[in-house]
Design a protein around this motif. Sequence first.
Motif, PDB file in Angstrom:
ATOM      1  N   PRO A  95      -8.872 -25.333  -4.627  1.00  0.00           N
ATOM      2  CA  PRO A  95      -9.226 -26.742  -4.886  1.00  0.00           C
ATOM      3  C   PRO A  95     -10.406 -27.272  -4.088  1.00  0.00           C
ATOM      4  N   ASP A  96     -10.697 -26.709  -2.905  1.00  0.00           N
ATOM      5  CA  ASP A  96     -11.788 -27.216  -2.076  1.00  0.00           C
ATOM      6  C   ASP A  96     -13.106 -26.495  -2.333  1.00  0.00           C
ATOM      7  N   GLY A  97     -13.117 -25.567  -3.285  1.00  0.00           N
ATOM      8  CA  GLY A  97     -14.330 -24.817  -3.573  1.00  0.00           C
ATOM      9  C   GLY A  97     -14.378 -23.456  -2.912  1.00  0.00           C
ATOM     10  N   SER A  98     -13.428 -23.175  -2.019  1.00  0.00           N
ATOM     11  CA  SER A  98     -13.335 -21.824  -1.445  1.00  0.00           C
ATOM     12  C   SER A  98     -12.950 -20.844  -2.544  1.00  0.00           C
ATOM     13  N   SER A  99     -13.269 -19.567  -2.350  1.00  0.00           N
ATOM     14  CA  SER A  99     -12.936 -18.569  -3.367  1.00  0.00           C
ATOM     15  C   SER A  99     -12.364 -17.321  -2.713  1.00  0.00           C
ATOM     16  N   ILE A 100     -11.549 -16.628  -3.478  1.00  0.00           N
ATOM     17  CA  ILE A 100     -10.928 -15.385  -3.025  1.00  0.00           C
ATOM     18  C   ILE A 100     -11.055 -14.357  -4.131  1.00  0.00           C
ATOM     19  N   GLU A 101     -11.544 -13.182  -3.776  1.00  0.00           N
ATOM     20  CA  GLU A 101     -11.550 -12.072  -4.728  1.00  0.00           C
ATOM     21  C   GLU A 101     -10.387 -11.163  -4.380  1.00  0.00           C
ATOM     22  N   LEU A 102      -9.428 -11.065  -5.290  1.00  0.00           N
ATOM     23  CA  LEU A 102      -8.229 -10.269  -5.055  1.00  0.00           C
ATOM     24  C   LEU A 102      -8.432  -8.846  -5.539  1.00  0.00           C
ATOM     25  N   ASN A 103      -8.021  -7.906  -4.710  1.00  0.00           N
ATOM     26  CA  ASN A 103      -8.019  -6.501  -5.112  1.00  0.00           C
ATOM     27  C   ASN A 103      -6.822  -6.260  -6.029  1.00  0.00           C
ATOM     28  N   ALA A 104      -6.743  -5.060  -6.591  1.00  0.00           N
ATOM     29  CA  ALA A 104      -5.652  -4.723  -7.501  1.00  0.00           C
ATOM     30  C   ALA A 104      -4.303  -4.794  -6.785  1.00  0.00           C
ATOM     31  N   ALA A 105      -3.259  -5.124  -7.558  1.00  0.00           N
ATOM     32  CA  ALA A 105      -1.882  -5.182  -7.055  1.00  0.00           C
ATOM     33  C   ALA A 105      -1.762  -6.072  -5.825  1.00  0.00           C
TER      34      ALA A 105
END
Length: 288
Positions: A95-105
Motif C-alpha cells: 500500500p505504501d509503494g514498497s514492492s517485494i519480488e517473491l521467489n517460487a514456493a
Amino acid sequence: MNAKNEHTSLKAIDQQSRAFFAEGTFEWTKNQNEVWLTILDGITTIPAKKSIYINLKVLAIAASFIVFIAVGSFLRFYENTISTTSGVHQIVELPDGSSIELNAASTLKYHPYWWRFKRILELDGEGFFDVVKGNNFIVKSNVGETQVLGTSFNILSRDEIYEVTCLTGSVKVTSTSKENVIIKPNSKAEIKQNGKINVLKEIDTYPEISWRKNIFLFTATPLRNVFLEIERQYDVTIKIDVESMDLYTGNFTKDKSVEDILGYVCPALGLKYVKNSTKSFVIIEDSE
C-alpha cells in the motif's frame, strides 16, 4: 345512601372547601374523582414516555459502539496472504509503494488496511524487498526479524535457514534469542540454529539475488538443498535414494529443462536420475 343524600353530602364538602380557601382565588374546575383520575394518569403515563426515550438512546449508543468495534477489528486484523507456487515468481505491490519480488514456493502475509499505522509482514520463503522510506518496516519469520526504514535487501527464510543480504541503506536483524546486528550494503547476516548471528561483510551480492534473473548459483551447498531448489523452480518432485553429505558448487539457468539440469548436477556427484514421469524423478547412485 340514596342519590339525594349523596348529593347533599358532596354539596356540604364543597361548601366547606370553598370556605377554607375563601381568602384565595382558587376555584374548582373538576370534581374530586376527576382530580384523582388526572393525577393517576400523569403518574402512569409520563415516566413511561421518558423511559422509552432513554432506552432508545442507550440502544443507539450501544449499537454505534458495536459497529465502531467491528469496523476497527476488521481494519486491524484483516490479513492479505499471497503465495507463489513452484516454478513461479511474483512481484507484490504494498500500500505504501514498497514492492517485494517473491521467489517460487514463498508466502507473504500482511494487514493492508492497517498498513499506514504499522508496516509489518510475515515471510516464509524468499523475497527481494525495495522499501519506501517511512515508519518502521518489519519482516517477521519463525527464525528471525528484519527491521528497516528505507532500503533494498533480500531475505531467505526457509525451514531453519534465515539469511538477510543488504544492498542499500541499513538493516537490523534480530534472532529469536534477541541477539541483533545492523548490517550495511554488501553485507549478509545469517541466523544460526542456536540463535547466534554470523555477519559477512564486503560480499558479492549478485549470487544472493541472481534468482531474480532465473540464475541459480550454489557454492558448497548441501546436495539436499540443491535438489529442493530444483523442485521449487521446476514444480517437480525429486526423491533422493542415496545418503550423501556431498556439497555442490555450480550454477544453472531456468531456460534449460529440468532433465538438462539434473544431467549437469548428478554426474558431478557420482549420481544419476531416473525419470518416473514428467513431474517425478528419483536420484540414485551411478554404479557404472
